[in-house]
Scaffold this motif. Sequence first.
Motif, PDB file in Angstrom:
ATOM      1  N   ARG A   1       1.278 -14.752   3.632  1.00 26.52           N
ATOM      2  CA  ARG A   1       0.772 -14.583   4.992  1.00 26.52           C
ATOM      3  C   ARG A   1       1.105 -13.194   5.517  1.00 26.52           C
ATOM      4  O   ARG A   1       0.280 -12.536   6.154  1.00 26.52           O
ATOM      5  CB  ARG A   1       1.364 -15.657   5.904  1.00 26.52           C
ATOM      6  CG  ARG A   1       0.896 -15.551   7.357  1.00 26.52           C
ATOM      7  CD  ARG A   1       1.558 -16.612   8.208  1.00 26.52           C
ATOM      8  NE  ARG A   1       1.122 -16.531   9.597  1.00 26.52           N
ATOM      9  CZ  ARG A   1       1.597 -17.301  10.578  1.00 26.52           C
ATOM     10  NH1 ARG A   1       2.505 -18.217  10.313  1.00 26.52           N
ATOM     11  NH2 ARG A   1       1.146 -17.159  11.814  1.00 26.52           N
ATOM     12  N   LYS A   2       2.326 -12.734   5.236  1.00 24.28           N
ATOM     13  CA  LYS A   2       2.735 -11.405   5.691  1.00 24.28           C
ATOM     14  C   LYS A   2       1.866 -10.334   5.063  1.00 24.28           C
ATOM     15  O   LYS A   2       1.402  -9.404   5.742  1.00 24.28           O
ATOM     16  CB  LYS A   2       4.203 -11.178   5.346  1.00 24.28           C
ATOM     17  CG  LYS A   2       4.721  -9.824   5.801  1.00 24.28           C
ATOM     18  CD  LYS A   2       6.198  -9.659   5.433  1.00 24.28           C
ATOM     19  CE  LYS A   2       6.706  -8.288   5.868  1.00 24.28           C
ATOM     20  NZ  LYS A   2       8.124  -8.077   5.499  1.00 24.28           N
ATOM     21  N   GLU A   3       1.619 -10.448   3.753  1.00 22.18           N
ATOM     22  CA  GLU A   3       0.778  -9.464   3.075  1.00 22.18           C
ATOM     23  C   GLU A   3      -0.665  -9.532   3.563  1.00 22.18           C
ATOM     24  O   GLU A   3      -1.338  -8.500   3.699  1.00 22.18           O
ATOM     25  CB  GLU A   3       0.845  -9.694   1.562  1.00 22.18           C
ATOM     26  CG  GLU A   3       2.193  -9.335   0.961  1.00 22.18           C
ATOM     27  CD  GLU A   3       2.244  -9.532  -0.540  1.00 22.18           C
ATOM     28  OE1 GLU A   3       3.032  -8.861  -1.193  1.00 22.18           O
ATOM     29  OE2 GLU A   3       1.466 -10.377  -1.032  1.00 22.18           O
TER      30      GLU A   3
ATOM     31  N   ASP B   1      -1.670 -10.429   6.609  1.00 21.66           N
ATOM     32  CA  ASP B   1      -1.706  -9.806   7.935  1.00 21.66           C
ATOM     33  C   ASP B   1      -1.623  -8.291   7.830  1.00 21.66           C
ATOM     34  O   ASP B   1      -2.360  -7.561   8.513  1.00 21.66           O
ATOM     35  CB  ASP B   1      -0.547 -10.328   8.792  1.00 21.66           C
ATOM     36  CG  ASP B   1      -0.709 -11.791   9.180  1.00 21.66           C
ATOM     37  OD1 ASP B   1      -1.845 -12.290   9.108  1.00 21.66           O
ATOM     38  OD2 ASP B   1       0.300 -12.427   9.541  1.00 21.66           O
ATOM     39  N   GLU B   2      -0.726  -7.803   6.957  1.00 22.16           N
ATOM     40  CA  GLU B   2      -0.558  -6.363   6.821  1.00 22.16           C
ATOM     41  C   GLU B   2      -1.799  -5.705   6.227  1.00 22.16           C
ATOM     42  O   GLU B   2      -2.200  -4.616   6.631  1.00 22.16           O
ATOM     43  CB  GLU B   2       0.662  -6.072   5.946  1.00 22.16           C
ATOM     44  CG  GLU B   2       1.992  -6.406   6.616  1.00 22.16           C
ATOM     45  CD  GLU B   2       3.176  -6.182   5.696  1.00 22.16           C
ATOM     46  OE1 GLU B   2       2.955  -5.956   4.490  1.00 22.16           O
ATOM     47  OE2 GLU B   2       4.323  -6.235   6.191  1.00 22.16           O
TER      48      GLU B   2
END
Length: 386
Positions: free
Chosen positions: A68-70, A72-73
């Motif tokens: 999820r972090k990747e 979003d980034e």
Amino acid sequence: MSQREWIEKDFYKELGVSSSATQDEIKKAYRKLARDLHPDANPGDAKAEERFKTVSEAHAVLSDPAKRKEYDETRKLFAGGGYPRGGFSPGAGGGFSQGFDIGDIFGGAAGAGDGGLGDLLGGLFNRGGGRTATRPRRGADVETETTLGFREAAQGVTVPLRMTSPSPCTTCHGSGAKPGTSPRVCPNCNGSGVISRNQGAFGFSEPCDDCRGTGSIIDDPCVDCRGTGIQNRTRTITVRIPPGVSDGQRIRLAGQGEAGLRGAPSGDLYVTVHVSQDKVFGRNGDDLTLVLPVSYSELVLGTTVSVPTLAGRVGVKVPPGTADGRTLRVRGRGVPKRGGGAGDLLVTVKVAVPQKLDDEATRALERYAEAEKAGGFDPRAGWAGA
């Protein structure tokens, strides 16, 4: 899918949650949609099946904090840039004049798991200590639910689960190559899956165009899975639910999730267990509870009553003079424990008051009341409201 489709696809919107949603909110939204859209609940409905795949893809990314972090980034990183396929160089206005196919990262499979997006970003900025695109792309984890009876959950049971999800191709056994043939090492990248080049003071790596970042080339793809090594099929697996499982508990079955790309390890299956209520028993941790109706005379004079357990019946002794509402403990007759043994059976006695008495019983009770009063018994002695 193409990079533009992937970047422009809003996984949060697919699940009906905000970009700041918690993991619990994401999980709750997915479970509701999965129940409503599951192919078993919508036989022959192609639109529901396609929507089910889209929702599963969104959940596979957003349910994993790292993915999820990747995600979003990456969306933020490429929000203002161009997307043509090829190399990578800084463009005007901080965007990118050239891009890459993010579909390669996921290998064309929804929720393709580890080794994709993180590897690509690591290659672009020369971080990751030698990680390459050929790192095994583990399949996504899958979640499902089952409902058990109270006694099944307490004693343990084996249940069949029917699921529709990506699984290893039965024709090529997950290799992606036609039976009798094998993938060969990509000569362009020597099996690394990436091509490195220098541009000024910077070093860049990008997925190999020849093998699309996989490190291998399939000259003769399997006709059934079109070279992916996976198929979307319905299967039935047998799950052993251990004794003592509680309502809402999740059970992990390693390797029973979605298949990995081209023979990579499969993800895991997580089964959330729901337990229905029982007409007789309740539960408090490893202890079973039940309410035992008794008469007033049984409490006063004492008695032994046969009560049910998970395995047969047991006699419970009610001592003379037992107070209404007292809980009696029968050791070792509760819910089995993981480490061996079992909890206790907690029996709470409750007086059952007759709604109607015949003449003989009424006269006997009146005589008892007179004798009780003559004996000096006062049920409200010491009561604060007296």
